[in-house]
Design an enzyme around this catalytic site. Structure first.
Site, PDB file in Angstrom:
ATOM      1  N   GLU A  89      52.674 -56.524 -52.534  1.00  0.00           N
ATOM      2  CA  GLU A  89      54.076 -56.720 -52.191  1.00  0.00           C
ATOM      3  C   GLU A  89      54.709 -55.469 -51.598  1.00  0.00           C
ATOM      4  OE1 GLU A  89      55.533 -59.648 -52.192  1.00  0.00           O
ATOM      5  OE2 GLU A  89      53.697 -60.552 -52.949  1.00  0.00           O
ATOM      6  N   SER A 103      53.314 -52.984 -50.000  1.00  0.00           N
ATOM      7  CA  SER A 103      52.779 -52.654 -48.683  1.00  0.00           C
ATOM      8  C   SER A 103      53.263 -53.627 -47.613  1.00  0.00           C
ATOM      9  CB  SER A 103      51.249 -52.639 -48.722  1.00  0.00           C
ATOM     10  OG  SER A 103      50.785 -51.589 -49.550  1.00  0.00           O
ATOM     11  N   CYS A 146      55.280 -45.362 -59.484  1.00  0.00           N
ATOM     12  CA  CYS A 146      54.187 -46.218 -59.020  1.00  0.00           C
ATOM     13  C   CYS A 146      52.841 -45.484 -58.991  1.00  0.00           C
ATOM     14  CB  CYS A 146      54.506 -46.762 -57.644  1.00  0.00           C
ATOM     15  SG  CYS A 146      53.211 -47.809 -56.956  1.00  0.00           S
ATOM     16  N   GLU A 184      47.795 -46.604 -46.806  1.00  0.00           N
ATOM     17  CA  GLU A 184      47.765 -47.867 -46.069  1.00  0.00           C
ATOM     18  C   GLU A 184      48.849 -47.915 -45.002  1.00  0.00           C
ATOM     19  OE1 GLU A 184      48.105 -51.320 -48.462  1.00  0.00           O
ATOM     20  OE2 GLU A 184      46.393 -50.844 -49.718  1.00  0.00           O
TER      21      GLU A 184
END
Length: 408
Positions: A242, A244, A352, A361
């Protein structure tokens, strides 16, 4: 406060920042009658909520009197995100230790390969249709494929993993309907069974992947229970996917909304730090996560109000990341903004764990797309009807009417 914004109002969900700015002018912490909790409006207040150990992640089980929620409940109760010390400390140390074995670093060439392969398909669609939905064709498959690689799951399973993830996270919105609740229950049961089967395979045939490391933590003693292992894997997929997808889609839309800023980035794409700063601004300007709840375990004085024990307070991350006291001209997308102390990944003990993977990413996928497609523009944008997890259902782009820079 409810006169200022309503999370059920489609107009607010589509464009929340004006109402959040108006709320910020009233006070840093306000009571929201409609939500039945306190909310923060400033960067400092949100940061304080995320870091105050008296404000914890206290779950209320859904399965009381309804066994259909049993798997949903333990998937959350046994995850890092929804645990507090000492359980949280133990789980985070074990999972961080597994991450530290080089699993993320070794993925970089594979992430670049996945991005390149997906962009081949994107270009074929562009050549055929002169437009392409970058959410469906690029942003959605990439992070799930990367998580598959990280865990050693079959990449052919990426679509069903994505569907399970999306069904579960719909429960984090305000008042999910009955159909969404049934979908989440089914997704939790099926996802948990899938991970249990995959973990059993790794126990008998270890590989060079994160799941094998987690299985070894589970089987090396009583440090990681079978349920904690499954909950960890489900969290990695849900959170990793979610953040990314929405971070990329929201950020790309913000960049392309200003052709001058887009062209400036394209001109400096190979300069040191350009993509890194761009990604941080993508995460700040239209954050993928807008609301993160805490529950007071004792009375807490917070910026002029008292949050009573048992009351909830929500850190509004989107409001924090547009706070003019911290970010100059906060509504402007500034790809070169530095410093950029946004709270998109949270703060405190629940910061996180997958932030390094998400940043890698986003940096790889954003650079690859801009290098390959050059000057593009948005021709259709459809927002998801959600506030907590903010993103696009569709983001269709086409070559810009301006000069083509893709071959420069």
């Amino acid at each position: 406060m409810t006169d200022l914004f309503d999370l059920r109002d489609p107009a607010f969900v589509t464009e929340p920042y004006g109402a959040l700015a108006a709320a910020r002018e009233q006070a840093p912490v306000l009571w929201h009658e409609g939500l039945g909790l306190w909310v923060t409006t400033t960067h400092t207040a949100a940061n304080d909520v995320l870091r105050d150990r008296r404000l914890g992640r206290i779950l209320r089980p859904r399965s009381e009197g309804d066994d259909a929620w049993t798997t949903f409940d333990w998937l959350h109760a046994d995850s890092i995100l929804d645990s507090e010390p000492p359980k949280h400390t133990r789980l985070r140390r074990l999972v961080a230790g597994a991450f530290a074995r080089g699993h993320v670093a070794r993925l970089r060439p594979r992430v670049e390969e996945i991005a390149s392969g997906l962009l081949d398909d994107v270009e074929r669609v562009l050549d055929r249709d002169s437009r392409v939905d970058v959410i469906a064709a690029y942003a959605e498959p990439l992070p799930v494929l990367v998580i598959c690689e990280l865990l050693g799951a079959p990449t052919a399973d990426w679509k069903v993993l994505r569907d399970w993830s999306q069904a579960i996270v719909r429960m984090y919105e305000v008042d999910p309907d009955a159909a969404s609740q049934r979908d989440a229950q089914r997704a939790c049961d099926e996802f948990a069974s899938y991970v249990e089967a995959l973990a059993a395979e790794r126990a008998s045939a270890p590989g060079d992947d994160l799941l094998t490391s987690l299985v070894q933590e589970r089987d090396g003693g009583d440090r990681l229970s079978p349920r904690e292992l499954v909950a960890t894997v489900v969290l990695l997929l849900n959170a990793g996917h979610e953040a990314s997808v929405n971070g990329f889609g929201n950020g790309l839309a913000s960049l392309l909304a200003d052709p001058g800023e887009r062209d400036a980035v394209l001109d400096r794409l190979d300069d040191a730090g350009v993509v890194e700063r761009l990604v941080e601004e993508m995460l700040r300007h239209d954050s993928p996560l807008h609301l993160f709840e805490r529950t007071a375990t004792a009375d807490v004085e917070l910026h002029g109000v008292t949050v009573r024990a048992g009351q909830k307070v929500a850190a509004l991350l989107g409001a924090a990341n547009r706070d003019p006291a911290v970010f100059a001209d906060p509504d402007r997308f500034d790809a070169s903004r530095e410093p950029n102390p946004h709270l998109a990944f949270g703060a405190g003990i629940h910061f996180c764990l997958g932030a390094p993977l998400a940043r890698m990413e986003l940096q790889i996928s954003t650079r690859a797309l801009l290098e390959r497609l050059g000057a593009i523009e948005v021709v259709e944008a459809v927002r998801r009807p959600t506030f907590v997890l903010r993103g696009y259902e569709r983001l269709v782009v086409s070559p810009s009417a301006g000069p083509d820079r893709s071959s420069e």
